[in-house]
Write a protein that holds these residues in place. Structure first.
Motif, short mmCIF file in Angstrom:
data_model
loop_
_atom_site.label_atom_id
_atom_site.label_comp_id
_atom_site.label_asym_id
_atom_site.label_seq_id
_atom_site.Cartn_x
_atom_site.Cartn_y
_atom_site.Cartn_z
N TYR A 81 0.85 -1.19 0.00
CA TYR A 81 0.00 0.00 0.00
C TYR A 81 0.88 1.23 0.00
O TYR A 81 2.07 1.18 0.31
N LEU A 82 0.27 2.33 -0.33
CA LEU A 82 0.93 3.63 -0.27
C LEU A 82 0.17 4.46 0.74
O LEU A 82 -1.03 4.68 0.58
N GLN A 83 0.83 4.90 1.79
CA GLN A 83 0.18 5.73 2.79
C GLN A 83 0.34 7.20 2.43
O GLN A 83 1.46 7.71 2.29
N LEU A 84 -0.80 7.89 2.27
CA LEU A 84 -0.77 9.30 1.92
C LEU A 84 -0.57 10.16 3.16
O LEU A 84 -0.99 9.79 4.26
N PRO A 85 0.03 11.31 2.99
CA PRO A 85 0.07 12.26 4.10
C PRO A 85 -1.35 12.71 4.40
O PRO A 85 -2.22 12.73 3.52
N SER A 86 -1.62 13.06 5.65
CA SER A 86 -2.96 13.47 6.04
C SER A 86 -2.91 14.72 6.90
O SER A 86 -1.90 15.04 7.52
N GLY A 87 -4.03 15.39 6.93
CA GLY A 87 -4.16 16.59 7.74
C GLY A 87 -5.53 17.21 7.53
O GLY A 87 -6.31 16.75 6.68
N THR A 88 -5.83 18.25 8.26
CA THR A 88 -7.12 18.92 8.15
C THR A 88 -7.15 19.83 6.93
O THR A 88 -6.12 20.06 6.26
N THR A 89 -8.34 20.37 6.66
CA THR A 89 -8.47 21.34 5.57
C THR A 89 -7.55 22.54 5.80
O THR A 89 -6.90 23.04 4.87
N ALA A 90 -7.47 23.00 7.05
CA ALA A 90 -6.64 24.16 7.38
C ALA A 90 -5.15 23.89 7.18
O ALA A 90 -4.36 24.83 7.05
#
Length: 299
Positions: free
Chosen positions: A1-10
């Motif tokens: 799998y490839l794990q994407l970076p994540s974060g909020t809209t802000a």
């Protein structure tokens, strides 16, 4: 799998076309293209659902001239539950494949009242309709009523032949001995044909643990009793059981029990969208959706 970076809209970064991230605010994966962040449309995969489909039981036969009528057949029984069986000793069927957003129509057959039982079914676009046939009537003391069905109705005096059941759904009814002072022959069940010295005992049903506990459905109705005027026993609601036959100078046998349709769906796949007010419970990793009346399930 490839794990994407994540974060909020802000927390969106200064972007360039082709960037991808998981948006924790929206619970969506998004890609930057054309000077804006766009959500990626992720469609759900088809999934499998196990089922039990039980038709309505037939009505017991009409007795006359102090002779016995036959008991009715139970409703046809079909199952795809792993490790269990369908009616008439058949192996479990393959689970149905459900497509997201497709509406599946659930029909629950009524118990027969002076008639065969109603069919129960699951139908929908792309699905070969799964139909269980209503139970055959118990034979009348005389006359030609419909004794064939999911499970066959039992024979009666002057109408001695047993009704035929349906392959993969239920057994034949019992044949009548020909003696007017004997009880009527019983209906077949999903798990066996009539039994007893005069075939007067209704055929066995089939037990399923699809809900997490064992319940038996689609039993055959008993043949008319030798005691004049004895009240025949009706099939219970949502059991698919055949009604008992009548014995006496003139009377209709008991009505059959209505059918039932039960779905077993992995909780992770369960859409929660239904009509018809089915009962929904949880058993382990599964949702159990029990239809006692007609309705729909949307995948």
């Amino acid at each position: 799998y490839l794990q994407l970076p994540s974060g909020t809209t802000a927390q969106r970064p200064s972007a360039a076309n082709g960037m991808m991230r998981y948006n924790e605010t929206e619970s969506k994966t998004e890609v930057y293209q054309g000077s804006q962040w766009n959500q990626i449309d992720v469609s759900s995969y088809p999934y499998t659902v196990q089922y039990v489909v039980v038709a309505g039981g037939g009505a017991g036969g009409y007795g006359a001239f102090s002779d016995a009528a036959g008991g009715a057949g139970g409703g046809g029984y079909r199952s795809s539950v792993t490790g269990e069986s369908s009616g008439r000793g058949a192996s479990a069927e393959s689970a149905m494949t459900v497509n997201p957003t497709t509406v599946y129509t659930i029909t629950v057959g009524a118990g027969g009242s002076n008639a065969v039982g109603g069919n129960s079914s699951i139908s929908g676009s792309g699905l070969t309709t799964i139909t269980s046939n209503g139970g055959g009537e118990g034979a009348d003391r005389q006359g030609s009523n419909t004794v064939d069905g999911g499970c066959g109705g039992g024979g009666a005096y002057l109408n001695t032949s047993a009704g035929s059941g349906t392959t993969g759904q239920g057994y034949d009814g019992g044949a009548y001995s020909g003696n007017p002072y004997h009880p009527g022959a019983a209906g077949g069940g999903a798990g066996g044909t009539a039994s007893g010295s005069d075939n007067e005992v209704g055929g066995a049903g089939v037990a399923t643990s699809i809900t997490g506990s064992s319940v038996t459905y689609a039993l055959g109705g008993h043949g008319g009793n030798t005691t004049n005027g004895t009240s025949p026993v009706a099939g219970g609601a949502n059991t698919g059981t055949g009604g008992g036959g009548y014995f006496g100078s003139g009377g209709q046998g008991a009505s059959g029990g209505s059918g039932i349709v039960i779905l077993k769906i992995l909780t992770a796949n369960y859409s929660g969208t239904t009509t018809g007010s089915p009962t929904v419970t949880t058993s382990g990793d599964y949702k159990i959706v029990k239809f006692t009346g007609s309705g729909t399930y949307t995948g």
